[in-house]
Design a protein around this motif. Sequence first.
Motif, PDB file in Angstrom:
ATOM      1  N   GLY A   8       0.815  -1.202   0.000  1.00  0.00           N
ATOM      2  CA  GLY A   8       0.000   0.000   0.000  1.00  0.00           C
ATOM      3  C   GLY A   8       0.848   1.252   0.000  1.00  0.00           C
ATOM      4  O   GLY A   8       2.066   1.204   0.148  1.00  0.00           O
ATOM      5  N   ARG A  37     -11.758  -4.423   1.469  1.00  0.00           N
ATOM      6  CA  ARG A  37     -11.269  -3.110   1.884  1.00  0.00           C
ATOM      7  C   ARG A  37     -12.264  -2.456   2.824  1.00  0.00           C
ATOM      8  O   ARG A  37     -13.458  -2.760   2.793  1.00  0.00           O
ATOM      9  N   THR A  90      -9.584   4.792  -1.638  1.00  0.00           N
ATOM     10  CA  THR A  90      -8.855   4.948  -0.382  1.00  0.00           C
ATOM     11  C   THR A  90      -9.476   4.072   0.703  1.00  0.00           C
ATOM     12  O   THR A  90     -10.670   4.163   0.976  1.00  0.00           O
ATOM     13  N   ILE A  92      -8.229   0.729   3.855  1.00  0.00           N
ATOM     14  CA  ILE A  92      -7.303  -0.323   4.268  1.00  0.00           C
ATOM     15  C   ILE A  92      -7.710  -1.579   3.516  1.00  0.00           C
ATOM     16  O   ILE A  92      -8.880  -1.965   3.547  1.00  0.00           O
ATOM     17  N   THR A 117      -3.277  -3.300   4.629  1.00  0.00           N
ATOM     18  CA  THR A 117      -2.311  -2.333   4.148  1.00  0.00           C
ATOM     19  C   THR A 117      -3.080  -1.108   3.649  1.00  0.00           C
ATOM     20  O   THR A 117      -4.102  -1.234   2.977  1.00  0.00           O
ATOM     21  N   GLN A 118      -2.604   0.059   4.008  1.00  0.00           N
ATOM     22  CA  GLN A 118      -3.318   1.295   3.715  1.00  0.00           C
ATOM     23  C   GLN A 118      -3.047   1.759   2.284  1.00  0.00           C
ATOM     24  O   GLN A 118      -1.894   1.853   1.862  1.00  0.00           O
ATOM     25  N   THR A 120      -4.021   5.067  -0.034  1.00  0.00           N
ATOM     26  CA  THR A 120      -4.585   6.412  -0.035  1.00  0.00           C
ATOM     27  C   THR A 120      -4.415   7.011  -1.420  1.00  0.00           C
ATOM     28  O   THR A 120      -3.303   7.048  -1.952  1.00  0.00           O
TER      29      THR A 120
END
Length: 123
Positions: A8, A37, A90, A92, A117-118, A120
């Motif tokens: 990410g 997500r 966007t 996680i 995992t983030q 953005t």
Amino acid sequence: VQLQAYGGGLMQAGGSLRLSCAASGRAFSSYAMGWFRQAPGKEREFVSTITWPSGSSVYADSVKGRFTISRDNAKNTVYLQMSSLRPEDTAIYYCAAKYGLQVRIKGSDYDYWGQGTQVTVSS
């Protein structure tokens, strides 16, 4: 089975990113693998799943045509290639595993989860 998701990061809209999920243990090919997500303030949602040996894959409508799921059983890894990213992507991102050959799109069907995992995406 232990799952470790990574890859990410921060991307601009329109960009691409590849997530990976490494699984420990044996018989990885006997598991259906999924990506989910969760955006802030929203419920977890299904993104994609892939089975083996058929290689059948399913995508949420919101990512169809932009995301591609794949797996490398020799490396015990499942990937999520994300393209044409949008701010609404966007979240996680979590990978999950379910023993068996059937397609699974419900989070409650999965037995094992990675830590997330983030991702953005800025506009």
